[in-house]
Design a protein around this motif. Structure first.
Motif, PDB file in Angstrom:
ATOM      1  N   THR A  70      -6.366  -1.183 -10.072  1.00  0.00           N
ATOM      2  CA  THR A  70      -5.349  -0.126 -10.186  1.00  0.00           C
ATOM      3  C   THR A  70      -3.936  -0.169  -9.562  1.00  0.00           C
ATOM      4  OG1 THR A  70      -6.296   1.052  -8.507  1.00  0.00           O
ATOM      5  CG2 THR A  70      -7.453   1.146 -10.625  1.00  0.00           C
ATOM      6  N   ALA A  71      -3.664  -1.706  -9.433  1.00  0.00           N
ATOM      7  CA  ALA A  71      -2.406  -1.969  -8.745  1.00  0.00           C
ATOM      8  C   ALA A  71      -1.451  -1.124  -9.200  1.00  0.00           C
ATOM      9  CB  ALA A  71      -2.209  -3.315  -8.561  1.00  0.00           C
ATOM     10  N   LEU A 121       5.885  10.113   1.686  1.00  0.00           N
ATOM     11  CA  LEU A 121       5.835  10.131   0.291  1.00  0.00           C
ATOM     12  C   LEU A 121       5.787   8.612  -0.187  1.00  0.00           C
ATOM     13  CD1 LEU A 121       6.517  11.961  -2.042  1.00  0.00           C
ATOM     14  CD2 LEU A 121       8.994  11.662  -1.829  1.00  0.00           C
ATOM     15  N   PHE A 122       6.468   7.798   0.367  1.00  0.00           N
ATOM     16  CA  PHE A 122       6.220   6.192  -0.159  1.00  0.00           C
ATOM     17  C   PHE A 122       5.536   5.485   1.043  1.00  0.00           C
ATOM     18  CE2 PHE A 122      10.428   8.239  -1.477  1.00  0.00           C
ATOM     19  CZ  PHE A 122      10.455   8.049  -2.698  1.00  0.00           C
ATOM     20  N   THR A 123       4.226   5.115   0.601  1.00  0.00           N
ATOM     21  CA  THR A 123       3.324   4.338   1.517  1.00  0.00           C
ATOM     22  C   THR A 123       3.200   2.840   0.951  1.00  0.00           C
ATOM     23  OG1 THR A 123       1.362   5.136   0.273  1.00  0.00           O
ATOM     24  CG2 THR A 123       2.347   6.401   2.270  1.00  0.00           C
ATOM     25  N   VAL A 124       3.681   2.496  -0.178  1.00  0.00           N
ATOM     26  CA  VAL A 124       3.627   1.060  -0.642  1.00  0.00           C
ATOM     27  C   VAL A 124       5.144   0.560  -0.979  1.00  0.00           C
ATOM     28  CG1 VAL A 124       2.984  -0.191  -2.609  1.00  0.00           C
ATOM     29  CG2 VAL A 124       1.342   1.495  -1.695  1.00  0.00           C
ATOM     30  N   GLN A 125       5.332  -0.688  -0.689  1.00  0.00           N
ATOM     31  CA  GLN A 125       6.697  -1.247  -0.963  1.00  0.00           C
ATOM     32  C   GLN A 125       6.845  -1.435  -2.487  1.00  0.00           C
ATOM     33  OE1 GLN A 125       7.046  -5.212   0.760  1.00  0.00           O
ATOM     34  NE2 GLN A 125       9.307  -5.325   0.747  1.00  0.00           N
ATOM     35  N   GLN A 126       8.073  -0.910  -2.777  1.00  0.00           N
ATOM     36  CA  GLN A 126       8.497  -1.062  -4.219  1.00  0.00           C
ATOM     37  C   GLN A 126       8.382  -2.484  -4.769  1.00  0.00           C
ATOM     38  OE1 GLN A 126      12.046   1.056  -4.576  1.00  0.00           O
ATOM     39  NE2 GLN A 126      10.985   3.033  -4.693  1.00  0.00           N
ATOM     40  N   SER A 144       7.329 -11.145  -8.887  1.00  0.00           N
ATOM     41  CA  SER A 144       6.690 -11.850  -8.065  1.00  0.00           C
ATOM     42  C   SER A 144       5.384 -10.470  -7.321  1.00  0.00           C
ATOM     43  CB  SER A 144       7.605 -11.961  -6.722  1.00  0.00           C
ATOM     44  OG  SER A 144       8.362 -12.961  -7.092  1.00  0.00           O
ATOM     45  N   PRO A 145       4.250 -10.420  -8.268  1.00  0.00           N
ATOM     46  CA  PRO A 145       3.462  -9.478  -8.190  1.00  0.00           C
ATOM     47  C   PRO A 145       2.885  -9.195  -6.599  1.00  0.00           C
ATOM     48  CG  PRO A 145       2.881 -10.530 -10.112  1.00  0.00           C
ATOM     49  CD  PRO A 145       4.002 -11.523  -9.358  1.00  0.00           C
ATOM     50  N   SER A 146       2.959  -8.036  -6.018  1.00  0.00           N
ATOM     51  CA  SER A 146       2.337  -7.968  -4.592  1.00  0.00           C
ATOM     52  C   SER A 146       2.187  -6.382  -4.510  1.00  0.00           C
ATOM     53  CB  SER A 146       3.127  -8.451  -3.583  1.00  0.00           C
ATOM     54  OG  SER A 146       4.463  -7.839  -3.410  1.00  0.00           O
ATOM     55  N   LEU A 147       1.186  -6.030  -3.557  1.00  0.00           N
ATOM     56  CA  LEU A 147       0.974  -4.569  -3.341  1.00  0.00           C
ATOM     57  C   LEU A 147       1.084  -4.622  -1.693  1.00  0.00           C
ATOM     58  CD1 LEU A 147       0.681  -2.215  -4.993  1.00  0.00           C
ATOM     59  CD2 LEU A 147      -1.923  -2.223  -4.654  1.00  0.00           C
ATOM     60  N   VAL A 148       2.180  -4.133  -1.076  1.00  0.00           N
ATOM     61  CA  VAL A 148       2.489  -4.177   0.232  1.00  0.00           C
ATOM     62  C   VAL A 148       2.360  -2.871   0.944  1.00  0.00           C
ATOM     63  CG1 VAL A 148       3.817  -4.756   2.029  1.00  0.00           C
ATOM     64  CG2 VAL A 148       3.725  -6.191   0.224  1.00  0.00           C
ATOM     65  N   ARG A 149       1.274  -2.724   1.614  1.00  0.00           N
ATOM     66  CA  ARG A 149       1.282  -1.456   2.220  1.00  0.00           C
ATOM     67  C   ARG A 149       1.987  -1.100   3.352  1.00  0.00           C
ATOM     68  NH1 ARG A 149      -2.363   1.172  -1.262  1.00  0.00           N
ATOM     69  NH2 ARG A 149      -3.856  -0.030  -2.063  1.00  0.00           N
ATOM     70  N   LEU A 150       2.813   0.035   3.565  1.00  0.00           N
ATOM     71  CA  LEU A 150       3.815   0.193   4.476  1.00  0.00           C
ATOM     72  C   LEU A 150       3.306   1.107   5.473  1.00  0.00           C
ATOM     73  CD1 LEU A 150       6.884   1.395   2.329  1.00  0.00           C
ATOM     74  CD2 LEU A 150       6.423  -0.948   3.280  1.00  0.00           C
ATOM     75  N   GLY A 174       4.635   3.935  -4.470  1.00  0.00           N
ATOM     76  CA  GLY A 174       6.035   3.219  -4.298  1.00  0.00           C
ATOM     77  C   GLY A 174       7.009   3.845  -4.985  1.00  0.00           C
ATOM     78  N   TRP A 175       7.094   4.824  -5.744  1.00  0.00           N
ATOM     79  CA  TRP A 175       7.975   5.547  -6.721  1.00  0.00           C
ATOM     80  C   TRP A 175       7.812   7.237  -6.544  1.00  0.00           C
ATOM     81  CZ3 TRP A 175       8.045   0.127  -7.543  1.00  0.00           C
ATOM     82  CH2 TRP A 175       9.300  -0.274  -7.869  1.00  0.00           C
ATOM     83  N   ALA A 176       6.594   7.311  -6.107  1.00  0.00           N
ATOM     84  CA  ALA A 176       6.234   8.847  -6.150  1.00  0.00           C
ATOM     85  C   ALA A 176       5.888   9.413  -7.736  1.00  0.00           C
ATOM     86  CB  ALA A 176       7.332   9.740  -5.321  1.00  0.00           C
TER      87      ALA A 176
END
Length: 344
Positions: free
Chosen positions: A204-205, A30-35, A19-25, A213-215
């Motif tokens: 570049t997702a 260190l983690f600013t995008v949802q895994q 379920s591809p998505s790029l959710v900004r937190l 998301g994973w550092a």
């Protein structure tokens, strides 16, 4: 525990797909995008799903079965490569060394290491035997398994390019085979990364997800150097610090120059040298859990060439004692990191 961390994500992909998505937190931590599961390449979970549906096993059992079977295929590939360079006995020893290497516990877990090493070893063997079509197709397949396939793809491309540049080897191998390998090898990796970009709406997702998301990102060795400086003075002031795995990984990092020098003394083919050095640079140049360095370096099997050649001269009883001791030590460490520490 054999299906935690990366294993959990692989099983999610096998069961539910992507379920591809790029959710900004938000924020600046260190983690600013949802895994998201698209960080995990599709080949291994696809095999899990295929085995599950064809055998009736659950996804967990199918994942273990895929890892176990491909671990033997990987060992056979390592045997095949090292045998060409140092003889059958050395090939057998090299396969054994890979099986008891530090971090080898993930070879029989829901992880993609065994599958990747199986593909990588047989790709290198195909290049060494001049079977360029097979090498290109195997490298293409590796590109669907994990992002570090880039080092294998690059090694195949470099070997093909050098073959074409030398008149003697060009006459021996022809032009079509090496060119085919160069063109086909990167398509699996590029296709998946392009699909992630298209599915999420950002080209570049994939790289954004890995970094934020994973550092995990290539930092030219800054993180590794930071860890080494801390470990040198007995401190753990760095992300993802785990004392025992970090100290053991430190020993391996310190041994790498010697292992590389010993490998180069054996004058292995270009594809093995390029693949091994690029693997090491990628591992040490990337920010990730330093304690997992031993696992990340499992694909660098050509480093076993010189130790295997030396050990192959020992008599069978001595080898039996050595491998029994090594297996016990490797098994203890696998138990510790997976079942006690909980970080495969």
């Amino acid at each position: 525990m054999l299906a935690t961390w990366d294993g959990w994500w692989y099983l999610q992909v096998a069961e539910h797909g992507y379920s591809p998505s790029l959710v900004r937190l938000g924020g600046d931590g260190l983690f600013t995008v949802q895994q998201n599961s698209v960080a995990f390449f599709p080949l291994y979970p696809a095999l899990i799903r295929m085995v599950s549906e064809s055998t009736g096993l659950g996804l967990y059992g199918s994942g273990i079965l895929v890892s176990v079977v491909t671990s033997f295929i990987a060992a056979a590939g390592i045997y095949a490569v090292i045998s060409l360079l140092a003889g059958a006995r050395a090939g057998t020893v090299a396969a054994g060394l890979w099986a008891v290497a530090p971090g080898a516990g993930v070879e029989w877990a829901v992880y993609s290491e065994s599958l990747f090493v199986a593909i990588a070893a047989w790709t290198c063997y195909a290049v060494m035997k001049g079977r360029w079509v097979a090498a290109g197709l195997l490298a293409f397949t590796a590109g669907l398994n994990r992002p570090t396939s880039a080092v294998l793809i690059g090694a195949v491309g470099l070997a093909a390019l050098v073959t074409l540049a030398r008149p003697a080897s060009r006459r021996e191998h022809g032009v079509r085979g090496p060119v085919y390998a160069m063109l086909v090898a990167p398509l699996g990796l590029l296709s998946y990364i392009a699909w992630v970009g298209w599915s999420t709406g950002e080209a570049t997702a994939y790289f954004t997800l890995q970094r934020e998301g994973w550092a995990h990102f290539f930092d030219y060795g800054a993180y590794t150097w930071h860890v080494l400086r801390n470990l040198a003075v007995g401190r753990g002031d760095y992300p993802f610090a785990f004392s025992t795995p970090d100290l053991l990984s430190l020993q391996l990092v310190l041994a790498l120059p010697f292992l590389i020098a010993l490998m180069l003394r054996k004058r292995p083919p270009l594809v093995l040298v390029a693949y091994t050095l690029a693997t090491i640079v990628t591992v040490l140049g990337t920010q990730q859990m330093f304690g997992n360095t031993m696992r990340y370096l499992l694909p660098a099997f050509p480093l076993l060439l010189a130790p295997a050649a030396a050990l192959s001269r020992l008599k069978l009883p001595t080898l039996a004692v050595f491998f029994t001791t090594a297996a016990i030590a490797s098994g203890w460490y696998a138990h510790y990191v997976i079942f006690e520490l909980g970080v495969p």
